[in-house]
Design an enzyme around this catalytic site. Structure first.
Site, short mmCIF file in Angstrom:
data_model
loop_
_atom_site.label_atom_id
_atom_site.label_comp_id
_atom_site.label_asym_id
_atom_site.label_seq_id
_atom_site.Cartn_x
_atom_site.Cartn_y
_atom_site.Cartn_z
N GLU A 93 67.71 107.56 -17.99
CA GLU A 93 68.47 108.29 -17.38
C GLU A 93 67.83 109.36 -16.49
OE1 GLU A 93 69.70 109.80 -21.16
OE2 GLU A 93 68.44 111.62 -21.01
N CYS A 113 59.83 105.15 -25.59
CA CYS A 113 58.40 105.86 -25.50
C CYS A 113 57.90 105.32 -26.94
CB CYS A 113 58.83 107.22 -25.67
SG CYS A 113 57.39 108.13 -25.42
N CYS A 117 57.68 111.14 -31.19
CA CYS A 117 57.85 112.45 -31.76
C CYS A 117 58.87 112.66 -32.39
CB CYS A 117 57.86 113.45 -30.55
SG CYS A 117 56.47 113.39 -29.33
N CYS A 120 62.34 113.89 -30.94
CA CYS A 120 62.75 113.46 -29.74
C CYS A 120 63.66 112.08 -29.99
CB CYS A 120 61.69 112.96 -28.89
SG CYS A 120 62.01 112.00 -27.11
N CYS A 346 66.49 114.90 -23.11
CA CYS A 346 65.67 113.84 -23.46
C CYS A 346 66.18 112.61 -24.25
CB CYS A 346 64.13 114.41 -23.92
SG CYS A 346 62.96 113.03 -24.08
N1 SAH Z 1 57.06 112.58 -22.83
C1 SAH Z 1 56.94 113.51 -22.02
C2 SAH Z 1 57.99 113.98 -21.08
C3 SAH Z 1 59.21 113.76 -21.63
S1 SAH Z 1 60.18 114.69 -22.77
C4 SAH Z 1 56.51 114.81 -22.87
O1 SAH Z 1 56.67 114.53 -24.32
O2 SAH Z 1 56.22 116.02 -22.40
C5 SAH Z 1 60.35 116.40 -22.05
C6 SAH Z 1 60.41 117.51 -22.92
O3 SAH Z 1 61.51 117.27 -23.71
C7 SAH Z 1 59.18 117.45 -23.84
O4 SAH Z 1 58.62 118.84 -23.84
C8 SAH Z 1 59.76 117.09 -25.31
O5 SAH Z 1 59.07 117.79 -26.60
C9 SAH Z 1 61.22 117.73 -25.09
N2 SAH Z 1 62.20 117.34 -26.15
C10 SAH Z 1 62.24 115.88 -26.57
N3 SAH Z 1 63.33 115.82 -27.55
C11 SAH Z 1 64.03 116.96 -27.40
C12 SAH Z 1 64.92 117.30 -28.02
N4 SAH Z 1 65.73 116.61 -28.92
N5 SAH Z 1 65.32 118.75 -28.02
C13 SAH Z 1 64.70 119.41 -27.21
N6 SAH Z 1 63.58 119.16 -26.34
C14 SAH Z 1 63.36 117.76 -26.67
FE1 SF4 Z 2 57.83 110.55 -26.01
FE2 SF4 Z 2 59.63 111.78 -26.48
FE3 SF4 Z 2 57.49 112.29 -27.37
FE4 SF4 Z 2 57.89 112.73 -24.75
S1 SF4 Z 2 59.10 113.94 -26.60
S2 SF4 Z 2 56.34 111.83 -25.66
S3 SF4 Z 2 59.29 111.14 -24.57
S4 SF4 Z 2 58.79 110.74 -28.03
#
Ligand code: SAH
Ligand code: SF4
Length: 381
Positions: A93, A113, A117, A120, A346
């Site tokens: 997306e 990914c 995390c 996420c 995300c």
């Molecule tokens: N992988 C990279 C970039 C993509 S995620 C990273 O982790 O930085 C972009 C941002 O969205 C990151 O700061 C991540 O921690 C946050 N994010 C992921 N899942 C989320 C969620 N469910 N609610 C709020 N922020 C989230």
């Molecule tokens: Fe990957 Fe989501 Fe962690 Fe970013 S926040 S590194 S997209 S798992």
């Protein structure tokens, strides 16, 4: 027939080499690059200042192709999200977020990914594959030219790009780098380094390479003040712990286009949002500030999804956390939740793609506005 070259895969240097391989002068590449990126043209026949012989050569062996758009949702607040079909059951997306003084596009770098995390939804899907440079660039190419058409303007609409969509950009470095170059190139999108942000969960060796190759603005997803907690929330921390990460941030600042690193901190109810944790964060930042770390914080209210088993912190706790940081002299903002009604965070929708029926149900609930019929592979024109 050999597979056609997708010109969205090439930065200007790559396109120049390609033109030379066709027996053409390098300056032809600049013309071609401008037609593609500045004017959104994918049909070689319309590139009127290129010799017919070149146009014919290109038509025989090259394309300008974006992945097909599966859906488009517009939120009440003007946020627009596109879901692109990148094949093999994978969707990625891109999200456009309009604000008074800028237009930001949030771009994906991978299908899924591998970092995993806890909070996420992309992380919960696991890793499918790296996007190609063309698939990264296509999100900007499509969105920019679609928006210009939609808004009836010839002016640039997207002023900022954040690599904050699906995926860990620094785990797809070799494809990311030419894509960043296309974004920055004056003959491409001409975005300033300060307005292109790579967000990373902390791939330390690649932060070092980015500083050398293409220093753009850097955002680091921290989410915890201690290794113990960060190990759990961002598993990559076990490989690159906080000390190494913050040291690489200090080194990055020497070449960064901004004089600070943005730290993202997603607030999870009862997990990382206590006042003692804010204090620990202040203490951590103080220690590294002594060695030159300049930091701003962006607190992100968690966007919940069922499989995570986590909850969003109450707004009062988010504000209190931010207040503690601000009072300690760390500039901290709370991210506005945009496009909440279309799950524009995300990986929030793409995770359901395998189950198309559910996507349709959700789209109906979200009162999706389809702006106009979504076009197939070749994009805007
Ligand atoms: N992988 C990279 C970039 C993509 S995620 C990273 O982790 O930085 C972009 C941002 O969205 C990151 O700061 C991540 O921690 C946050 N994010 C992921 N899942 C989320 C969620 N469910 N609610 C709020 N922020 C989230
Ligand atoms: Fe990957 Fe989501 Fe962690 Fe970013 S926040 S590194 S997209 S798992």
């Amino acid at each position: 027939m050999t597979t056609p070259v997708n010109l969205l895969d090439l930065d200007l240097e790559g396109l120049a080499a390609y033109c030379e391989s066709l027996g053409e002068k390098r300056f032809r590449a600049t013309q071609l690059f401008r037609w593609i990126h500045q004017r959104g043209v994918s049909d070689f026949d319309r590139m009127s200042d290129l010799a017919r012989s070149l146009r014919e050569k290109l038509a025989g062996q090259a394309v300008v192709a974006a992945p097909p758009v599966m859906s488009q949702h517009e939120s009440k607040d003007g946020t627009i999200k596109w879901l692109f079909d990148v094949g093999g059951g994978n969707a990625i997306e891109a999200v456009f977020i309009p604000e008074d003084d800028r237009g930001t596009l949030c771009v994906s770098s991978q299908a899924g990914c591998a970092v995993g995390c806890r909070f996420c939804s992309t992380g919960h899907q696991g890793f499918s594959r790296n996007l190609t440079t063309g698939e990264i660039v296509a999100q900007l190419w499509f969105a920019e030219h679609f928006l210009r058409q939609h808004l009836g303007t010839e002016e640039r609409v997207i002023s900022n790009v954040v690599m904050m969509g699906m995926g860990e950009p620094l785990q797809n470095y070799d494809r990311l780098l030419p894509a960043l170059r296309v974004m920055l190139d004056d003959h491409g999108y001409g975005l300033s380094r300060r307005r292109v942000t790579v967000s990373t969960s902390g791939v330390v060796p690649m932060i070092e390479r980015l500083a050398r190759d293409c220093p753009v603005a850097l955002a680091v997803s921290l989410h915890a003040p201690t290794d113990e907690l960060r190990d759990h929330l961002v598993p990559l921390n076990r490989k690159y712990p906080i000390d190494e990460l913050l040291r690489s941030c200090i080194a990055y600042l020497a070449s960064a286009p901004r004089d600070f690193i943005t730290f993202e901190y997603c607030l999870l109810d009862g997990v990382n949002d206590a006042p003692e944790q804010a204090e620990a964060l202040v203490e951590l930042m103080r220690r590294y500030a002594a060695d030159g770390l300049k930091a701003k914080f962006n607190l992100i209210p968690f966007n919940p999804f069922p499989q995570s088993g986590l909850k969003r912190s109450p707004m009062a706790r988010v504000q209190a956390f931010g207040k503690l940081l601000n009072e300690a002299g760390i500039v901290t903002t709370v991210r506005k939740t945009r496009g909440d009604d279309i799950d524009a965070a995300c990986g929030q929708l793409a995770g359901d793609v395998q189950d198309r029926t559910r996507v349709h149900e959700r789209m109906a609930r979200q009162r999706t506005v389809v702006l106009h019929p979504v076009r197939p592979a070749s994009g805007p024109r």
